[in-house]
Scaffold this active site. Structure first.
Site, PDB file in Angstrom:
ATOM      1  N   CYS A   1      -3.942   6.195   0.037  1.00  0.00           N
ATOM      2  CA  CYS A   1      -3.388   4.931  -0.452  1.00  0.00           C
ATOM      3  C   CYS A   1      -2.999   4.950  -1.922  1.00  0.00           C
ATOM      4  O   CYS A   1      -2.830   3.889  -2.533  1.00  0.00           O
ATOM      5  CB  CYS A   1      -4.386   3.802  -0.197  1.00  0.00           C
ATOM      6  SG  CYS A   1      -4.759   3.568   1.553  1.00  0.00           S
TER       7      CYS A   1
ATOM      8  N   ARG B   1      -3.153   3.830  12.663  1.00  0.00           N
ATOM      9  CA  ARG B   1      -2.697   5.041  11.981  1.00  0.00           C
ATOM     10  C   ARG B   1      -1.643   5.771  12.791  1.00  0.00           C
ATOM     11  O   ARG B   1      -0.776   6.445  12.238  1.00  0.00           O
ATOM     12  CB  ARG B   1      -3.902   5.931  11.658  1.00  0.00           C
ATOM     13  CG  ARG B   1      -4.778   5.277  10.583  1.00  0.00           C
ATOM     14  CD  ARG B   1      -6.031   6.037  10.267  1.00  0.00           C
ATOM     15  NE  ARG B   1      -6.791   5.298   9.263  1.00  0.00           N
ATOM     16  CZ  ARG B   1      -8.003   5.628   8.842  1.00  0.00           C
ATOM     17  NH1 ARG B   1      -8.598   6.700   9.354  1.00  0.00           N
ATOM     18  NH2 ARG B   1      -8.622   4.899   7.931  1.00  0.00           N
TER      19      ARG B   1
ATOM     20  N   CYS C   1       0.869  -1.173   0.000  1.00  0.00           N
ATOM     21  CA  CYS C   1       0.000   0.000   0.000  1.00  0.00           C
ATOM     22  C   CYS C   1       0.908   1.225   0.000  1.00  0.00           C
ATOM     23  O   CYS C   1       2.107   1.119   0.251  1.00  0.00           O
ATOM     24  CB  CYS C   1      -0.929   0.000   1.210  1.00  0.00           C
ATOM     25  SG  CYS C   1      -2.290   1.192   1.087  1.00  0.00           S
TER      26      CYS C   1
ATOM     27  N   GLU D   1     -16.381  -8.242  -4.257  1.00  0.00           N
ATOM     28  CA  GLU D   1     -14.974  -7.900  -4.057  1.00  0.00           C
ATOM     29  C   GLU D   1     -14.093  -9.152  -4.019  1.00  0.00           C
ATOM     30  O   GLU D   1     -13.036  -9.202  -4.651  1.00  0.00           O
ATOM     31  CB  GLU D   1     -14.815  -7.107  -2.756  1.00  0.00           C
ATOM     32  CG  GLU D   1     -15.361  -5.695  -2.802  1.00  0.00           C
ATOM     33  CD  GLU D   1     -14.450  -4.728  -3.550  1.00  0.00           C
ATOM     34  OE1 GLU D   1     -13.376  -5.152  -4.033  1.00  0.00           O
ATOM     35  OE2 GLU D   1     -14.809  -3.544  -3.644  1.00  0.00           O
TER      36      GLU D   1
ATOM     37  N   LYS E   1     -12.201  -5.115   2.747  1.00  0.00           N
ATOM     38  CA  LYS E   1     -11.660  -4.190   3.746  1.00  0.00           C
ATOM     39  C   LYS E   1     -12.619  -3.015   3.899  1.00  0.00           C
ATOM     40  O   LYS E   1     -12.848  -2.259   2.951  1.00  0.00           O
ATOM     41  CB  LYS E   1     -10.280  -3.704   3.319  1.00  0.00           C
ATOM     42  CG  LYS E   1      -9.626  -2.750   4.319  1.00  0.00           C
ATOM     43  CD  LYS E   1      -8.242  -2.354   3.829  1.00  0.00           C
ATOM     44  CE  LYS E   1      -7.571  -1.367   4.780  1.00  0.00           C
ATOM     45  NZ  LYS E   1      -6.225  -0.968   4.299  1.00  0.00           N
TER      46      LYS E   1
ATOM     47  N   LYS F   1     -11.221  -7.622   6.763  1.00  0.00           N
ATOM     48  CA  LYS F   1     -10.663  -6.666   7.716  1.00  0.00           C
ATOM     49  C   LYS F   1     -11.682  -5.553   7.927  1.00  0.00           C
ATOM     50  O   LYS F   1     -12.185  -5.000   6.938  1.00  0.00           O
ATOM     51  CB  LYS F   1      -9.354  -6.093   7.168  1.00  0.00           C
ATOM     52  CG  LYS F   1      -8.691  -5.080   8.093  1.00  0.00           C
ATOM     53  CD  LYS F   1      -7.428  -4.506   7.451  1.00  0.00           C
ATOM     54  CE  LYS F   1      -6.775  -3.495   8.396  1.00  0.00           C
ATOM     55  NZ  LYS F   1      -5.583  -2.874   7.797  1.00  0.00           N
TER      56      LYS F   1
ATOM     57  N   ARG G   1     -11.181   7.638   3.645  1.00  0.00           N
ATOM     58  CA  ARG G   1     -10.911   6.587   2.644  1.00  0.00           C
ATOM     59  C   ARG G   1     -12.188   5.897   2.170  1.00  0.00           C
ATOM     60  O   ARG G   1     -12.146   4.788   1.651  1.00  0.00           O
ATOM     61  CB  ARG G   1      -9.929   5.577   3.249  1.00  0.00           C
ATOM     62  CG  ARG G   1      -8.561   6.194   3.522  1.00  0.00           C
ATOM     63  CD  ARG G   1      -7.606   5.225   4.173  1.00  0.00           C
ATOM     64  NE  ARG G   1      -6.293   5.865   4.294  1.00  0.00           N
ATOM     65  CZ  ARG G   1      -5.451   5.670   5.289  1.00  0.00           C
ATOM     66  NH1 ARG G   1      -5.772   4.840   6.270  1.00  0.00           N
ATOM     67  NH2 ARG G   1      -4.277   6.285   5.325  1.00  0.00           N
TER      68      ARG G   1
ATOM     69  N   SER H   1      -6.086  -3.125  14.973  1.00  0.00           N
ATOM     70  CA  SER H   1      -5.515  -2.379  16.087  1.00  0.00           C
ATOM     71  C   SER H   1      -6.543  -1.948  17.118  1.00  0.00           C
ATOM     72  O   SER H   1      -6.314  -2.050  18.328  1.00  0.00           O
ATOM     73  CB  SER H   1      -4.768  -1.156  15.557  1.00  0.00           C
ATOM     74  OG  SER H   1      -5.644  -0.299  14.828  1.00  0.00           O
TER      75      SER H   1
END
Length: 324
Positions: free
Chosen positions: A130, A205, A120, A233, A195, A248, A217, A274
């Site tokens: 990205c 981040r 990425c 997808e 995602k 994700k 995003r 995270s």
């Protein structure tokens, strides 16, 4: 008093029977450990929102990679914090870039450990998005060439697998083509196929220093409200040559994990992101939960939903707990 012939508690009554009839298993072989490699030396900076996780210079990354291997964890996935950033993220495909040098160092020190690389541009661009910015948004097709060059540079440096996370349309095909054309047909692609544009990414981040400097995003990551779109997808990425597909984040999207497991027979990964990690850590530090029990229950939840592989910051702890 009448009781049915079958009583569920008969099997639950002894630990040996619970083990014998357990439907879902968790193994250290299911785990992938994320690592953040930072340009420079002598760096080992704990991420404030992710206790126990660090930005580290290469010598510390190598030391932790040895620890990961000794715990039996089969693979790591690398994220880079470069020395400098620019509008197109040129350090991402530089032969002497932070990730390329980290790959070489790990493979020289711990050759048996599988090195997966995140593909990425967000960590390398000065705007935090990205890809290439045109008219205030990411230009999909202009970004594909750069992502392909990044993946190729990782393969040349010795990566065992590449994992595109950018969510550009067509990136799996572009990456598969450039790898094949340059003699890397053996390198598998693990696609961040599904995602979502999630609020659970906040601590990452900070870790990757990749917060967008404007906007968000949502024009390229998926709407959290959408379920059927996940099939499209994943199907597109499989048709373009993905070897593993990923969902994700993890916990809020277990229904999607199960949907994809039922629909496709490729290996399926889930990213325990995270924010999920940080919430558990915060609750555990306050004494509100039993960290080991909650983490292992979470890992089993991913497996029960259908995941084969789990990318998780808890990986080292899980490996230790499984040894008990």
């Amino acid at each position: 008093m009448f009781f049915p012939q079958f009583r569920s508690r008969r099997i639950r009554g002894k630990e040996v029977f619970r083990r014998m009839t357990r439907e879902t298993s968790l193994s250290v072989n299911d785990l992938i450990y994320p690592m953040f490699s930072a340009f420079g030396s002598g760096i080992q900076k704990e991420i404030s929102s992710m206790p126990g996780i660090y930005q580290q210079s290469i010598e510390h990354i190598v030391a932790e990679a040895r620890e990961v291997h000794e715990l039996g964890i089969p693979a790591v996935i690398l994220f880079g914090i470069p020395e400098t950033k620019d509008a197109v993220g040129s350090d991402a495909w530089c032969d002497t870039g932070i990730i390329q040098e980290t790959i070489r160092a790990i493979k020289a020190a711990v050759p048996e450990l599988a090195v997966i690389t995140d593909v990425c541009l967000c960590e390398y661009t000065d705007h935090g998005h990205c890809g290439v910015i045109r008219d205030g948004d990411v230009d999909n097709d202009a970004t594909l060439e750069l992502l392909a060059q990044e993946a190729l540079s990782h393969a040349r440096a010795g990566a065992d697998m590449v994992a595109p996370s950018d969510m550009m349309d067509g990136r799996i095909g572009a990456i598969r083509s450039i790898l094949d054309e340059n003699g890397f047909s053996r390198i598998p692609v693990m696609s961040y196929a599904v995602k979502y544009a999630s609020g659970y990414y906040g601590p990452f981040r900070e870790a990757a220093e990749s917060t967008p400097q404007f906007g968000d995003r949502r024009s390229y990551q998926m709407d959290p409200a959408n379920r059927r779109e996940a099939f499209r997808e994943a199907q597109q990425d499989i048709e373009e040559g993905a070897d593993i597909i990923m969902v994700k984040p993890g916990l809020p999207y277990l229904d999607i994990v199960r949907d994809l497991r039922n629909e496709f027979d490729l290996p399926l990964a889930v990213y325990n992101v995270s924010g999920e990690y940080s919430m558990v850590k915060a609750a555990a530090r306050n004494g509100w939960i039993d960290e080991e029990r909650v983490v292992l229950e979470t890992m089993l939840g991913f497996k029960r939903a259908g995941a084969d592989l789990i990318i998780t910051y808890h990986a080292k702890d899980v490996a230790r707990w499984l040894r008990k």
